[in-house]
Design a protein around this motif. Structure first.
Motif, short mmCIF file in Angstrom:
data_model
loop_
_atom_site.label_atom_id
_atom_site.label_comp_id
_atom_site.label_asym_id
_atom_site.label_seq_id
_atom_site.Cartn_x
_atom_site.Cartn_y
_atom_site.Cartn_z
N LEU A 148 -4.84 -0.89 6.18
CA LEU A 148 -3.44 -0.52 6.28
C LEU A 148 -3.19 0.35 7.51
CD1 LEU A 148 -0.67 -0.73 4.98
CD2 LEU A 148 -1.23 1.24 3.56
N ARG A 149 -4.13 1.21 7.85
CA ARG A 149 -3.95 2.06 9.02
C ARG A 149 -3.87 1.23 10.30
NH1 ARG A 149 -4.12 7.18 9.18
NH2 ARG A 149 -5.27 7.34 7.21
N VAL A 150 -4.74 0.24 10.42
CA VAL A 150 -4.73 -0.63 11.59
C VAL A 150 -3.40 -1.38 11.70
CG1 VAL A 150 -5.75 -2.70 12.63
CG2 VAL A 150 -7.23 -0.91 11.72
N LEU A 151 -2.95 -1.92 10.59
CA LEU A 151 -1.70 -2.68 10.59
C LEU A 151 -0.50 -1.78 10.86
CD1 LEU A 151 -2.37 -5.05 7.56
CD2 LEU A 151 -2.15 -5.72 9.96
N ALA A 152 -0.52 -0.58 10.30
CA ALA A 152 0.60 0.35 10.51
C ALA A 152 0.74 0.71 11.98
CB ALA A 152 0.40 1.60 9.67
N ASP A 153 -0.38 0.73 12.71
CA ASP A 153 -0.35 1.05 14.13
C ASP A 153 0.03 -0.14 14.99
OD1 ASP A 153 -1.11 3.64 13.58
OD2 ASP A 153 -3.24 3.29 13.97
N SER A 154 -0.34 -1.35 14.54
CA SER A 154 -0.14 -2.53 15.39
C SER A 154 1.03 -3.40 14.98
CB SER A 154 -1.42 -3.39 15.38
OG SER A 154 -1.72 -3.85 14.07
N SER A 155 1.43 -3.32 13.70
CA SER A 155 2.51 -4.20 13.19
C SER A 155 3.47 -3.38 12.34
CB SER A 155 1.91 -5.34 12.36
OG SER A 155 0.94 -6.05 13.09
N THR A 156 3.99 -2.31 12.92
CA THR A 156 4.81 -1.36 12.16
C THR A 156 6.00 -2.03 11.49
OG1 THR A 156 4.19 0.40 13.70
CG2 THR A 156 6.11 0.79 12.29
N ASP A 157 6.75 -2.84 12.21
CA ASP A 157 7.95 -3.47 11.64
C ASP A 157 7.59 -4.37 10.46
OD1 ASP A 157 9.48 -2.19 13.51
OD2 ASP A 157 9.69 -3.93 14.83
N ARG A 158 6.51 -5.13 10.60
CA ARG A 158 6.12 -6.03 9.51
C ARG A 158 5.64 -5.24 8.29
NH1 ARG A 158 7.09 -9.59 6.13
NH2 ARG A 158 5.33 -10.80 5.32
N VAL A 159 4.93 -4.14 8.50
CA VAL A 159 4.52 -3.30 7.39
C VAL A 159 5.74 -2.77 6.65
CG1 VAL A 159 3.43 -1.10 6.75
CG2 VAL A 159 2.27 -2.65 8.35
N HIS A 160 6.76 -2.36 7.41
CA HIS A 160 7.99 -1.85 6.78
C HIS A 160 8.68 -2.95 5.96
CE1 HIS A 160 8.69 1.83 9.63
NE2 HIS A 160 7.49 1.80 9.10
N GLU A 161 8.70 -4.16 6.48
CA GLU A 161 9.29 -5.28 5.75
C GLU A 161 8.56 -5.51 4.42
OE1 GLU A 161 9.10 -8.65 8.28
OE2 GLU A 161 10.58 -7.90 9.73
N CYS A 162 7.24 -5.47 4.48
CA CYS A 162 6.46 -5.69 3.26
C CYS A 162 6.66 -4.55 2.27
CB CYS A 162 4.98 -5.83 3.62
SG CYS A 162 4.59 -7.31 4.59
N LEU A 163 6.75 -3.34 2.77
CA LEU A 163 6.96 -2.20 1.88
C LEU A 163 8.29 -2.31 1.14
CD1 LEU A 163 5.65 0.77 4.06
CD2 LEU A 163 4.71 0.00 1.86
N GLU A 164 9.33 -2.80 1.83
CA GLU A 164 10.63 -2.94 1.18
C GLU A 164 10.52 -3.77 -0.10
OE1 GLU A 164 13.69 -1.79 1.90
OE2 GLU A 164 12.95 -0.59 3.57
N GLU A 165 9.80 -4.89 -0.01
CA GLU A 165 9.67 -5.78 -1.16
C GLU A 165 8.63 -5.28 -2.15
OE1 GLU A 165 11.59 -8.34 -1.81
OE2 GLU A 165 12.73 -7.95 0.03
N ARG A 166 7.49 -4.86 -1.64
CA ARG A 166 6.38 -4.53 -2.54
C ARG A 166 6.59 -3.22 -3.30
NH1 ARG A 166 3.68 -9.03 -3.96
NH2 ARG A 166 3.16 -10.30 -2.13
#
Length: 234
Positions: A148-166
């Protein structure tokens, strides 16, 4: 009888153990299905171990369920009908990509870890067993945090999209947004996504079924239930 409540108890019940067992089964199947798509050798090895840990813990929890229900022990996990499956709603919907997978399992593993930690304080056979499960889960949590840390640094917008739903789906595991365990998880999310605000997520709350920690009357999807039944991973 269906029971809806706005309160949670730390006392371990047979239904609580069933919820943890069923959720561990689904987590194990998620790891098994995503395993061939691991992005690096170390991820492949980690997920193979996660399959073993999740399904092994499901078997241990099933033995506690059977003991609680005064049923004889068995070498296989009890087969559960679809209308009785009590895995978390968060895991009903399959991941759409790697980021969604990591986001969902991070939330799911954190939620299960906090429930098991609560149960481990109850003492006796159940408490002692759950304390051992917590120790065996530590490496899973470490790997999930790393992903999650790697993705949060490299794909911030996509992580936020997933968080909205999940996070919306995760909230259905709790009787209210005031649940201390839920608030603690949202605090962990903030470590990885400090600019994402959980207040933006609106969760409609139908009556809550305490014995399955799901919205009242909700069922695990047919495809998921059949997938569990068809794979002899236990």
């Amino acid at each position: 009888m269906t029971v809806s409540t706005d309160r949670e108890s730390s006392a371990t019940s047979e239904s609580e153990l069933r919820v943890l067992r069923d959720t561990k089964i689904v987590l194990g199947h998620w790891y098994a299905l995503v395993l061939p798509n691991a992005m690096a050798l170390q991820d492949f090895s980690a997920m193979a171990a996660m399959v073993q840990v999740s399904l092994g813990h499901a078997r241990v929890l099933d033995s506690l369920v059977r003991h609680s229900a005064d049923l004889p022990p068995t070498s296989a996990v009890t087969v559960v009908a679809r209308d009785q499956l009590a895995s978390m709603v968060l895991l009903d919907r399959p991941p759409s990509d790697w980021t969604d997978f990591v986001t969902a399992v991070a939330l799911g593993e954190w939620a299960v870890e906090k429930r098991i930690r609560t149960v481990s304080t109850d003492g006796g056979r159940v408490g002692d067993t759950c304390a051992r499960l917590l120790m065996e889960t530590s490496f899973v949590l470490d790997y999930v945090r790393g992903w999650l840390r790697v993705l949060a640094d490299s794909s911030t917008d996509r992580v936020h999209e997933c968080l909205e739903e999940r996070v919306r789906e995760l909230r259905t595991w709790y009787p209210s947004d005031a649940s201390p365990e839920l608030r603690e998880i949202l605090g962990q999310v903030a470590e990885f996504a400090p600019t994402w605000t959980p207040g933006d997520v609106v969760a409609d709350r139908p009556p809550w079924e305490a014995t399955r920690r799901r919205p009242e009357g909700s069922l695990v999807p047919v495809a998921l239930a059949n997938g569990i039944a068809d794979r002899e991973l236990m």
